[in-house]
Design an enzyme around this catalytic site. Structure first.
Site, PDB file in Angstrom:
ATOM      1  N   TYR A  41      -0.166  -7.025   0.262  1.00  0.00           N
ATOM      2  CA  TYR A  41      -1.476  -7.518   0.378  1.00  0.00           C
ATOM      3  C   TYR A  41      -1.836  -6.031   1.056  1.00  0.00           C
ATOM      4  CZ  TYR A  41      -1.199  -7.286   5.052  1.00  0.00           C
ATOM      5  OH  TYR A  41      -1.103  -6.806   6.344  1.00  0.00           O
ATOM      6  N   LYS A  96       3.856  -3.319   2.569  1.00  0.00           N
ATOM      7  CA  LYS A  96       2.707  -4.391   2.963  1.00  0.00           C
ATOM      8  C   LYS A  96       3.042  -5.557   2.222  1.00  0.00           C
ATOM      9  CE  LYS A  96      -1.818  -4.028   4.283  1.00  0.00           C
ATOM     10  NZ  LYS A  96      -0.908  -3.992   5.647  1.00  0.00           N
ATOM     11  N   GLU A 103       5.094   0.847  15.714  1.00  0.00           N
ATOM     12  CA  GLU A 103       3.894   1.343  15.355  1.00  0.00           C
ATOM     13  C   GLU A 103       3.548   0.135  16.006  1.00  0.00           C
ATOM     14  OE1 GLU A 103       3.172   0.410  10.754  1.00  0.00           O
ATOM     15  OE2 GLU A 103       4.829  -1.074  10.611  1.00  0.00           O
ATOM     16  N   LEU A 109       4.498   1.127   8.347  1.00  0.00           N
ATOM     17  CA  LEU A 109       3.605   1.107   7.279  1.00  0.00           C
ATOM     18  C   LEU A 109       2.597   1.947   6.807  1.00  0.00           C
ATOM     19  CD1 LEU A 109       2.008  -0.795   4.663  1.00  0.00           C
ATOM     20  CD2 LEU A 109       0.626  -1.150   6.248  1.00  0.00           C
TER      21      LEU A 109
HETATM   22  N1  PDD Z   1      -2.728  -4.194   8.746  1.00  0.00           N
HETATM   23  N2  PDD Z   1       0.982  -0.949  10.574  1.00  0.00           N
HETATM   24  C1  PDD Z   1       0.819  -2.203   9.787  1.00  0.00           C
HETATM   25  C2  PDD Z   1       1.878  -3.161  10.406  1.00  0.00           C
HETATM   26  C3  PDD Z   1      -0.287  -2.880   9.140  1.00  0.00           C
HETATM   27  O1  PDD Z   1      -0.464  -4.237   9.323  1.00  0.00           O
HETATM   28  C4  PDD Z   1      -1.299  -2.425   9.092  1.00  0.00           C
HETATM   29  C5  PDD Z   1      -2.868  -2.607   8.906  1.00  0.00           C
HETATM   30  C6  PDD Z   1      -1.002  -0.867   9.539  1.00  0.00           C
HETATM   31  C7  PDD Z   1      -2.525   0.338   9.048  1.00  0.00           C
HETATM   32  O2  PDD Z   1      -2.872   0.656   7.980  1.00  0.00           O
HETATM   33  P1  PDD Z   1      -3.989   0.720   7.078  1.00  0.00           P
HETATM   34  O3  PDD Z   1      -4.475   1.677   7.946  1.00  0.00           O
HETATM   35  O4  PDD Z   1      -4.056   0.608   5.814  1.00  0.00           O
HETATM   36  O5  PDD Z   1      -5.208   0.018   7.589  1.00  0.00           O
HETATM   37  C8  PDD Z   1      -0.471  -0.404   9.774  1.00  0.00           C
HETATM   38  C9  PDD Z   1      -4.134  -4.937   8.002  1.00  0.00           C
HETATM   39  C10 PDD Z   1      -5.038  -4.498   8.547  1.00  0.00           C
HETATM   40  C11 PDD Z   1      -3.831  -6.450   8.287  1.00  0.00           C
HETATM   41  O6  PDD Z   1      -2.523  -6.980   8.251  1.00  0.00           O
HETATM   42  O7  PDD Z   1      -4.637  -7.002   8.570  1.00  0.00           O
END
Ligand code: PDD
Length: 284
Positions: free
Chosen positions: A33, A147, A180, A205
């Site tokens: 996703y 992801k 993270e 991620l």
């Molecule tokens: N999550 N780390 C994890 C485990 C994440 O699920 C996300 C993003 C991030 C940050 O990635 P980005 O800057 O590309 O949004 C880091 C999304 C927003 C979610 O699951 O809703």
């Protein structure tokens, strides 16, 4: 106004939108996703998100459901049909629908779902006050760079944070280093004003917000380093913050109940937050 979702070739009323019970995303978490920011009806950092999506698909040996140009049209159409000015766009691709069997199905075609909803701006009071994080063991698999929609450890971790009255849980590897958050990347600022975030290895991620913040810092001459940091180092940091598409950049003012710095959002964090919000407005 009624919401519309794109599901496997059709634009449907949101309340009727559904995937098959033998969708492999539903049965195995076998899918990927992306979550993108919509600002002023435009997608922010669309290309980096599409690059990461393509990488996730390759790593899981999944086919793309359509060409990138077709996907861009669908994403814009979902934003348009939902009349989203500022919000988020969610897109998910599963390996498809097939009788339940762990190995890849021979003939299933990938199923794409796209939704969009208004959301921004995030609650300004949260950004103003800063948020609390707790630390928990990182119990996830060793490919967190993908992801994947399989997010059970993240769900459990976020719930622990909520139950502790915190906004996020920072996950900690066996060496005592923060990987993270459950849906955000983690950052600290050291006493000598150097910004630290873990390198983009397979334990995290590689956030698109993370990449944008790194780029801003490189362009504007901030001192920063991508390396692991321990919980102990985070607890003695002068500032801390987290980033993601859904929350932008939020100051972290306590870790496991102990204040970070003086317990209020730090000056460098505030500046970077402003800069990131400018980036969102400009990128749109
Ligand atoms: N999550 N780390 C994890 C485990 C994440 O699920 C996300 C993003 C991030 C940050 O990635 P980005 O800057 O590309 O949004 C880091 C999304 C927003 C979610 O699951 O809703």
């Amino acid at each position: 106004m009624s919401r519309v979702a794109y599901v496997d070739g059709q634009y449907l009323p949101h309340r009727l939108a559904a995937v098959h019970i033998e969708d492999r995303g539903h049965q195995f978490g076998d899918g990927v996703y992306e979550v993108l920011t919509v600002f002023g009806e435009q997608l922010v950092d669309e290309q980096p998100h599409l690059v990461r999506l393509a990488r996730s698909l390759v790593e899981l040996r999944m086919r793309a459901p359509m060409s990138e140009s077709a996907l861009k049209i669908v994403m814009r159409e979902v934003i348009r049909r939902n009349r989203v000015r500022n919000g988020i766009l969610y897109l998910q691709i599963s390996r498809g629908v097939a009788p339940r069997e762990h190995a890849f199905p021979k003939s299933a075609k990938p199923v794409l779902v796209v939704t969009s909803q208004p959301r921004r701006p995030a609650d300004p009071q949260i950004a103003e006050a800063g948020i609390a994080v707790i630390t928990i063991p990182d119990i996830r698999w060793r490919r967190c760079d993908i992801k994947s929609i399989a997010l059970l450890p993240n769900v459990l971790g976020k719930q622990l944070a909520r139950e502790a009255g915190a906004f996020e849980a920072w996950q900690v590897d066996p060496e005592g280093c923060v990987t993270e958050g459950t849906s955000t990347n983690a950052w600290i600022v050291t006493a000598d004003r150097s910004v630290v975030t873990r390198q983009a290895d397979s334990a995290i991620l590689n956030g698109i917000t993370r990449l944008a913040v790194l780029e801003i810092m490189a362009r504007e001459g901030y001192r920063f380093v991508e390396r692991p940091f321990t919980v102990a180092e985070a607890k003695t940091a002068s500032e801390a913050f987290l980033t993601s598409t859904t929350v932008d950049l939020l100051p972290v003012v306590s870790i496991d109940g102990a204040p970070v710095g003086d317990g209020t959002p730090g000056p460098l964090t505030r500046r970077l937050c402003e800069r990131y919000l400018t980036h969102v407005a400009e990128a749109a």
